[in-house]
Design a protein around this motif. Structure first.
Motif, PDB file in Angstrom:
ATOM      1  N   LYS A   1       0.810  -1.212   0.000  1.00 24.69           N
ATOM      2  CA  LYS A   1       0.000   0.000   0.000  1.00 24.69           C
ATOM      3  C   LYS A   1       0.847   1.266   0.000  1.00 24.69           C
ATOM      4  N   CYS A   2       1.873   1.334   0.871  1.00 30.87           N
ATOM      5  CA  CYS A   2       2.643   2.579   0.990  1.00 30.87           C
ATOM      6  C   CYS A   2       4.122   2.414   0.633  1.00 30.87           C
ATOM      7  N   ARG A   3       4.540   1.195   0.303  1.00 32.50           N
ATOM      8  CA  ARG A   3       5.923   0.887  -0.095  1.00 32.50           C
ATOM      9  C   ARG A   3       6.947   1.024   1.036  1.00 32.50           C
ATOM     10  N   ASN A   4       6.499   1.050   2.287  1.00 33.48           N
ATOM     11  CA  ASN A   4       7.397   1.020   3.430  1.00 33.48           C
ATOM     12  C   ASN A   4       8.154  -0.304   3.409  1.00 33.48           C
ATOM     13  N   HIS A   5       9.470  -0.274   3.592  1.00 32.14           N
ATOM     14  CA  HIS A   5      10.274  -1.495   3.618  1.00 32.14           C
ATOM     15  C   HIS A   5       9.992  -2.241   4.913  1.00 32.14           C
ATOM     16  N   VAL A   6       9.579  -3.509   4.794  1.00 30.91           N
ATOM     17  CA  VAL A   6       9.241  -4.277   5.993  1.00 30.91           C
ATOM     18  C   VAL A   6      10.211  -5.410   6.280  1.00 30.91           C
ATOM     19  N   ALA A   7      10.905  -5.925   5.273  1.00 29.18           N
ATOM     20  CA  ALA A   7      11.838  -7.024   5.510  1.00 29.18           C
ATOM     21  C   ALA A   7      12.818  -7.154   4.355  1.00 29.18           C
ATOM     22  N   LEU A   8      14.002  -7.615   4.668  1.00 32.43           N
ATOM     23  CA  LEU A   8      14.969  -7.996   3.645  1.00 32.43           C
ATOM     24  C   LEU A   8      14.703  -9.438   3.251  1.00 32.43           C
TER      25      LEU A   8
ATOM     26  N   SER B   1      14.237 -15.596   9.447  1.00 36.54           N
ATOM     27  CA  SER B   1      14.654 -15.080  10.751  1.00 36.54           C
ATOM     28  C   SER B   1      13.479 -14.402  11.451  1.00 36.54           C
ATOM     29  N   LYS B   2      13.757 -13.831  12.597  1.00 39.21           N
ATOM     30  CA  LYS B   2      12.752 -13.115  13.368  1.00 39.21           C
ATOM     31  C   LYS B   2      13.023 -11.619  13.346  1.00 39.21           C
ATOM     32  N   ALA B   3      13.881 -11.156  12.430  1.00 45.07           N
ATOM     33  CA  ALA B   3      14.373  -9.779  12.446  1.00 45.07           C
ATOM     34  C   ALA B   3      13.616  -8.854  11.494  1.00 45.07           C
ATOM     35  N   PHE B   4      12.314  -8.854  11.552  1.00 45.91           N
ATOM     36  CA  PHE B   4      11.542  -7.974  10.680  1.00 45.91           C
ATOM     37  C   PHE B   4      11.585  -6.553  11.219  1.00 45.91           C
ATOM     38  N   GLN B   5      11.614  -5.580  10.319  1.00 50.18           N
ATOM     39  CA  GLN B   5      11.691  -4.173  10.703  1.00 50.18           C
ATOM     40  C   GLN B   5      10.475  -3.439  10.156  1.00 50.18           C
ATOM     41  N   HIS B   6      10.178  -2.333  10.752  1.00 52.27           N
ATOM     42  CA  HIS B   6       9.119  -1.433  10.264  1.00 52.27           C
ATOM     43  C   HIS B   6       7.749  -2.095  10.242  1.00 52.27           C
ATOM     44  N   VAL B   7       7.527  -3.031  11.176  1.00 49.27           N
ATOM     45  CA  VAL B   7       6.203  -3.598  11.371  1.00 49.27           C
ATOM     46  C   VAL B   7       5.865  -3.507  12.860  1.00 49.27           C
ATOM     47  N   CYS B   8       4.578  -3.483  13.157  1.00 51.04           N
ATOM     48  CA  CYS B   8       4.103  -3.430  14.538  1.00 51.04           C
ATOM     49  C   CYS B   8       3.173  -4.612  14.765  1.00 51.04           C
ATOM     50  N   SER B   9       3.224  -5.187  15.945  1.00 47.53           N
ATOM     51  CA  SER B   9       2.332  -6.292  16.280  1.00 47.53           C
ATOM     52  C   SER B   9       1.094  -5.769  16.985  1.00 47.53           C
ATOM     53  N   GLY B  10      -0.026  -6.390  16.670  1.00 44.15           N
ATOM     54  CA  GLY B  10      -1.291  -6.028  17.302  1.00 44.15           C
ATOM     55  C   GLY B  10      -1.534  -6.842  18.562  1.00 44.15           C
ATOM     56  N   LYS B  11      -2.776  -6.881  18.972  1.00 43.48           N
ATOM     57  CA  LYS B  11      -3.199  -7.587  20.183  1.00 43.48           C
ATOM     58  C   LYS B  11      -3.072  -9.100  19.977  1.00 43.48           C
TER      59      LYS B  11
ATOM     60  N   ALA C   1      -0.645 -12.623  16.723  1.00 40.19           N
ATOM     61  CA  ALA C   1      -0.878 -11.178  16.733  1.00 40.19           C
ATOM     62  C   ALA C   1      -0.752 -10.693  15.297  1.00 40.19           C
ATOM     63  N   ASP C   2      -1.718  -9.899  14.849  1.00 40.07           N
ATOM     64  CA  ASP C   2      -1.620  -9.329  13.510  1.00 40.07           C
ATOM     65  C   ASP C   2      -0.379  -8.456  13.415  1.00 40.07           C
ATOM     66  N   VAL C   3       0.229  -8.425  12.228  1.00 44.83           N
ATOM     67  CA  VAL C   3       1.402  -7.607  11.970  1.00 44.83           C
ATOM     68  C   VAL C   3       0.979  -6.495  11.017  1.00 44.83           C
ATOM     69  N   HIS C   4       1.236  -5.243  11.427  1.00 42.98           N
ATOM     70  CA  HIS C   4       0.839  -4.065  10.671  1.00 42.98           C
ATOM     71  C   HIS C   4       2.068  -3.353  10.123  1.00 42.98           C
ATOM     72  N   CYS C   5       1.907  -2.703   8.986  1.00 42.38           N
ATOM     73  CA  CYS C   5       2.928  -1.794   8.474  1.00 42.38           C
ATOM     74  C   CYS C   5       3.076  -0.653   9.477  1.00 42.38           C
ATOM     75  N   ALA C   6       4.300  -0.304   9.821  1.00 46.16           N
ATOM     76  CA  ALA C   6       4.536   0.763  10.795  1.00 46.16           C
ATOM     77  C   ALA C   6       4.133   2.138  10.260  1.00 46.16           C
ATOM     78  N   ASP C   7       4.043   2.293   8.939  1.00 46.85           N
ATOM     79  CA  ASP C   7       3.672   3.591   8.365  1.00 46.85           C
ATOM     80  C   ASP C   7       2.162   3.727   8.170  1.00 46.85           C
ATOM     81  N   CYS C   8       1.566   2.865   7.358  1.00 53.21           N
ATOM     82  CA  CYS C   8       0.148   3.030   7.016  1.00 53.21           C
ATOM     83  C   CYS C   8      -0.796   2.162   7.845  1.00 53.21           C
ATOM     84  N   ARG C   9      -0.248   1.272   8.678  1.00 58.79           N
ATOM     85  CA  ARG C   9      -1.022   0.410   9.581  1.00 58.79           C
ATOM     86  C   ARG C   9      -1.802  -0.694   8.870  1.00 58.79           C
TER      87      ARG C   9
END
Length: 95
Positions: free
Chosen positions: A16-23, A29-39, A53-61
C-alpha cells in the motif's frame, strides 16, 4: 548472498505505501523491521490452535500478516516467534 545485487538488497515492502518491511535474507529469521504487532489472540489455524498477533505496516497500519506468539501443539512449537507475511500484501523491490 542476496545483497550482491547491483541495486542493493532484495526487499519486501508494504503493497500500500511501499514502506520497507523485511529484507529477503530475513525470511527465515525473526528480524523484521518497520512492522508493529497487534493484540495477541487465540486463532484456529489450519495447523491447530495458536496465539497470534496481527502484523501491521509501521507507516500506514495495513495488516500484512501475523506473528506466531504461542503454539499449543508440541509439533507446532517451531513457529513461535516467527512472522507470516501474506504474498498479496507485500511487493518485491530490487529483484
Amino acid at each position: 548472498m542476496g545483497d550482491s545485487i547491483i541495486g542493493g538488497p532484495r526487499i519486501y515492502s508494504c503493497y500500500k505505501c511501499r514502506n520497507h518491511v523485511a529484507l529477503h535474507d530475513d525470511i527465515v529469521s525473526k528480524a523484521f523491521q518497520h512492522v508493529c504487532s497487534g493484540k495477541k489472540e487465540d486463532r484456529q489455524m489450519m495447523t491447530g490452535l495458536h496465539m497470534v498477533a496481527d502484523v501491521h505496516c509501521a507507516d500506514c497500519r495495513e495488516v500484512l500478516g501475523w506473528k506466531y506468539e504461542k503454539a499449543y501443539e508440541e509439533s507446532q512449537k517451531y513457529k513461535e516467534g516467527k512472522f507470516v507475511l501474506e504474498k498479496y500484501k507485500i511487493v518485491k523491490e530490487n529483484w
